[in-house]
Design an enzyme around this catalytic site. Sequence first.
Site, PDB file in Angstrom:
ATOM      1  N   HIS A   8      -4.582 -33.264  17.992  1.00 55.99           N
ATOM      2  CA  HIS A   8      -3.449 -34.068  18.472  1.00 55.99           C
ATOM      3  C   HIS A   8      -2.351 -33.170  19.016  1.00 55.99           C
ATOM      4  O   HIS A   8      -1.199 -33.588  19.118  1.00 55.99           O
ATOM      5  CB  HIS A   8      -2.932 -34.958  17.339  1.00 55.99           C
ATOM      6  CG  HIS A   8      -3.997 -35.886  16.842  1.00 55.99           C
ATOM      7  ND1 HIS A   8      -4.234 -37.115  17.408  1.00 55.99           N
ATOM      8  CD2 HIS A   8      -4.942 -35.727  15.885  1.00 55.99           C
ATOM      9  CE1 HIS A   8      -5.259 -37.699  16.803  1.00 55.99           C
ATOM     10  NE2 HIS A   8      -5.716 -36.866  15.866  1.00 55.99           N
TER      11      HIS A   8
ATOM     12  N   LYS B 191       0.848  -1.195   0.000  1.00 63.03           N
ATOM     13  CA  LYS B 191       0.000   0.000   0.000  1.00 63.03           C
ATOM     14  C   LYS B 191       0.887   1.250   0.000  1.00 63.03           C
ATOM     15  O   LYS B 191       0.699   2.161  -0.777  1.00 63.03           O
ATOM     16  CB  LYS B 191      -0.907  -0.030   1.236  1.00 63.03           C
ATOM     17  CG  LYS B 191      -1.849   1.132   1.338  1.00 63.03           C
ATOM     18  CD  LYS B 191      -2.810   0.936   2.505  1.00 63.03           C
ATOM     19  CE  LYS B 191      -3.628   2.207   2.722  1.00 63.03           C
ATOM     20  NZ  LYS B 191      -4.545   2.121   3.839  1.00 63.03           N
TER      21      LYS B 191
ATOM     22  N   LYS C 227       9.299  -0.545  14.270  1.00 66.35           N
ATOM     23  CA  LYS C 227       9.903  -0.187  12.970  1.00 66.35           C
ATOM     24  C   LYS C 227      10.945   0.899  13.172  1.00 66.35           C
ATOM     25  O   LYS C 227      12.047   0.834  12.613  1.00 66.35           O
ATOM     26  CB  LYS C 227       8.823   0.341  12.017  1.00 66.35           C
ATOM     27  CG  LYS C 227       7.850  -0.686  11.498  1.00 66.35           C
ATOM     28  CD  LYS C 227       6.931  -0.034  10.467  1.00 66.35           C
ATOM     29  CE  LYS C 227       5.716  -0.891  10.162  1.00 66.35           C
ATOM     30  NZ  LYS C 227       4.735  -0.236   9.311  1.00 66.35           N
TER      31      LYS C 227
ATOM     32  N   GLU D 156      10.491  -4.588   4.653  1.00 71.02           N
ATOM     33  CA  GLU D 156      10.582  -6.002   4.273  1.00 71.02           C
ATOM     34  C   GLU D 156      10.264  -6.184   2.789  1.00 71.02           C
ATOM     35  O   GLU D 156      10.990  -6.854   2.054  1.00 71.02           O
ATOM     36  CB  GLU D 156       9.588  -6.835   5.100  1.00 71.02           C
ATOM     37  CG  GLU D 156       9.885  -6.911   6.580  1.00 71.02           C
ATOM     38  CD  GLU D 156       9.185  -5.829   7.385  1.00 71.02           C
ATOM     39  OE1 GLU D 156       8.947  -4.716   6.827  1.00 71.02           O
ATOM     40  OE2 GLU D 156       8.894  -6.069   8.566  1.00 71.02           O
TER      41      GLU D 156
ATOM     42  N   GLY E  27      -4.983  -1.949   5.003  1.00 69.21           N
ATOM     43  CA  GLY E  27      -4.139  -3.052   4.542  1.00 69.21           C
ATOM     44  C   GLY E  27      -4.762  -4.415   4.808  1.00 69.21           C
ATOM     45  O   GLY E  27      -4.812  -5.283   3.934  1.00 69.21           O
ATOM     46  N   ARG E  28      -5.271  -4.604   6.026  1.00 69.04           N
ATOM     47  CA  ARG E  28      -5.810  -5.926   6.386  1.00 69.04           C
ATOM     48  C   ARG E  28      -7.201  -6.167   5.825  1.00 69.04           C
ATOM     49  O   ARG E  28      -7.798  -7.219   6.075  1.00 69.04           O
ATOM     50  CB  ARG E  28      -5.775  -6.105   7.911  1.00 69.04           C
ATOM     51  CG  ARG E  28      -6.462  -5.001   8.686  1.00 69.04           C
ATOM     52  CD  ARG E  28      -6.124  -5.077  10.171  1.00 69.04           C
ATOM     53  NE  ARG E  28      -6.625  -3.911  10.920  1.00 69.04           N
ATOM     54  CZ  ARG E  28      -5.987  -2.759  11.038  1.00 69.04           C
ATOM     55  NH1 ARG E  28      -4.813  -2.575  10.432  1.00 69.04           N
ATOM     56  NH2 ARG E  28      -6.486  -1.780  11.744  1.00 69.04           N
TER      57      ARG E  28
ATOM     58  N   GLU F  36      -4.847  -6.743  14.805  1.00 69.52           N
ATOM     59  CA  GLU F  36      -4.380  -5.412  14.410  1.00 69.52           C
ATOM     60  C   GLU F  36      -5.551  -4.420  14.476  1.00 69.52           C
ATOM     61  O   GLU F  36      -5.350  -3.225  14.680  1.00 69.52           O
ATOM     62  CB  GLU F  36      -3.775  -5.452  12.986  1.00 69.52           C
ATOM     63  CG  GLU F  36      -2.816  -4.306  12.710  1.00 69.52           C
ATOM     64  CD  GLU F  36      -1.995  -4.487  11.452  1.00 69.52           C
ATOM     65  OE1 GLU F  36      -0.795  -4.831  11.537  1.00 69.52           O
ATOM     66  OE2 GLU F  36      -2.528  -4.270  10.345  1.00 69.52           O
TER      67      GLU F  36
HETATM   68  O1  F6P Z   1       3.101  -2.963   9.805  1.00 63.61           O
HETATM   69  C1  F6P Z   1       1.740  -3.187   9.671  1.00 63.61           C
HETATM   70  C2  F6P Z   1       1.255  -2.864   8.293  1.00 63.61           C
HETATM   71  O2  F6P Z   1       1.158  -1.500   8.123  1.00 63.61           O
HETATM   72  C3  F6P Z   1      -0.074  -3.544   8.020  1.00 63.61           C
HETATM   73  O3  F6P Z   1      -1.149  -2.838   8.504  1.00 63.61           O
HETATM   74  C4  F6P Z   1      -0.046  -3.677   6.544  1.00 63.61           C
HETATM   75  O4  F6P Z   1      -0.981  -4.619   6.115  1.00 63.61           O
HETATM   76  C5  F6P Z   1       1.381  -4.107   6.329  1.00 63.61           C
HETATM   77  O5  F6P Z   1       2.118  -3.375   7.292  1.00 63.61           O
HETATM   78  C6  F6P Z   1       1.945  -3.879   4.954  1.00 63.61           C
HETATM   79  O6  F6P Z   1       1.915  -2.556   4.583  1.00 63.61           O
HETATM   80  P1  F6P Z   1       2.138  -2.123   3.066  1.00 63.61           P
HETATM   81  O7  F6P Z   1       1.060  -2.724   2.258  1.00 63.61           O
HETATM   82  O8  F6P Z   1       2.095  -0.621   3.064  1.00 63.61           O
HETATM   83  O9  F6P Z   1       3.497  -2.634   2.642  1.00 63.61           O
END
Ligand code: F6P
Length: 552
Positions: free
Chosen positions: A391, A212, A519, A218, A274-275, A360
Amino acid sequence: MAKTSHAPSPDLDAIWSALAEHARDIGEQHMRDMFAADPGRFDRFSLSLGEILLDYSKNRITVRTMELLKDLAEQAGLKEWVARMFSGERINNTEGRAVLHTALRAPADAQVMVDGRNVIPDVHRVLNQMEDFCARVHDGRWTGHTGKVITDIVNIGIGGSDLGPHMVSTALRPYWKDGLNAHFVSNVDGTDINETLAKLDAQTTLFIIASKTFTTRETMTNAHTARQWFLDNSGNDHSKVCRHFVAVSTNASAVQAFGIDRENMFEFWDWVGGRYSLWSAIGLPIALIVGMDNFRQLLAGAHEMDVHFRGADFPENMPVILGLLGVWYRNFLGVSNHAILPYDHSLRLLPAYLQQADMESNGKGVTRDGRPVDYATGPIIWGQPGTNGQHAFFQLIHQGTELVPADFILPARTHHPISEHHEILSANCIAQTEALMRGKTEQEVREELAAAGLDKERIEALTPHKLFPGNKPTNTLLLRQLTPFNLGKLIALYEHKIFVESVIWNINAFDQWGVELGKQLADIIETELDSARDCTGHDSSTNGLVNYLKRQ
Ligand code: F6P
């Protein structure tokens, strides 16, 4: 132990106290007795919506409980909050944003206004762009740089830009297009991308960089590694990158700076959390792997749940019922957690997906206007597919000291009707909900041991260990089959359940400030790990750990 002393707002004091008192009243009642006293309990506490049946009769509830919970929802203004969300009001107050994942699955003739502009035409423009792109990849008009057809899709994203597409693609495995494979890289641990790239051919691989913000450390690190791998395996020709990399983002300038053509970027908007984003272009890997027609079915299923949530009276409203039950256990029965137990191997990623969606969203400690809450909010969400969990951790659910309300999710029909597998799976699912509800009484245990020929002393010694207290709450969700449509409905059900809870708790379910501090500190520590000097600027533990790593 959850706090039940205070209501989320003074207006709710009376109903909150009534619920707390009611919880004390029914605290000692056993569900076994409730079922015995009321043969109509299943009919009373179950409802169907198309191909989904919700049985919530195996909960510690009575008719009075549901009436009080309905009153709570009414007094908390749930109806008004639902209308506010659907109409595009900026209910994500700390980020000043509307919350419109529901608009992503609305039909083309719907109208949802944000800042005086109807967003639905934009939604359908991007859906059509996705459709066109998927068709070109599928029919071979879009090829790799050497003219070979695309065989592998790699989605690089994290959190909401990974979990939804990954979970849905895995769940819809029977619908995958022949000749295509999907891969999901999320972890910044190089193992993830390394293991994925090792399986791939640069000539036939398409990367989707999904973020987003297009700044997430990452995702950008994995994206750069993927691009370097591609260049290393394709003659280091930068002009070929555009055949193999597309982006999904709200950040056009960052996408272009990465080297992806504007026309190969699939847009979404800041009013998509995002979620809650798998319904947007973030769903591109889903659309590619199962086809756009199936992706549209997923959207249609979610839309059906939206219509239901928006229109059904609270006592017949599935997300409202589930949300209110969540509040009941969390705030009035002192429950800390909730298990998601899909009895379908294809839904094995659902617990992880719902961990983000729920934790979240509702993992908040202040009200919408910033006052610390003095009542419990979002529970810990966890789970694994059945029957594996039986199990592993079911022992604790049956006989441990923690109360674990659980959702059992089972499709009536399997996509893999091999010998008796599905009967065994189904029998176990239903049996567990029965066992958790009924338990096994002391008398039953003693009779069983006596019938097995044990002597009196042995019976005495073993009885406490073989007792099952029962009275463990479960919801059962039966789907006719795990189709794209039903999956869309199921996910939307949980989204709205989470929203219902957030309204009662008076918290903002749509921000996530709690992810920021880690972060920020990671950026600082990353620089320190690179520096030749000893790290001294933190507490002794953090300094000690950083310096130990540097010495290795
Ligand atoms: O760190 C949490 C977050 O902001 C989530 O809410 C989001 O889904 C994820 O990181 C990834 O964010 P982006 O789509 O901006 O890379």
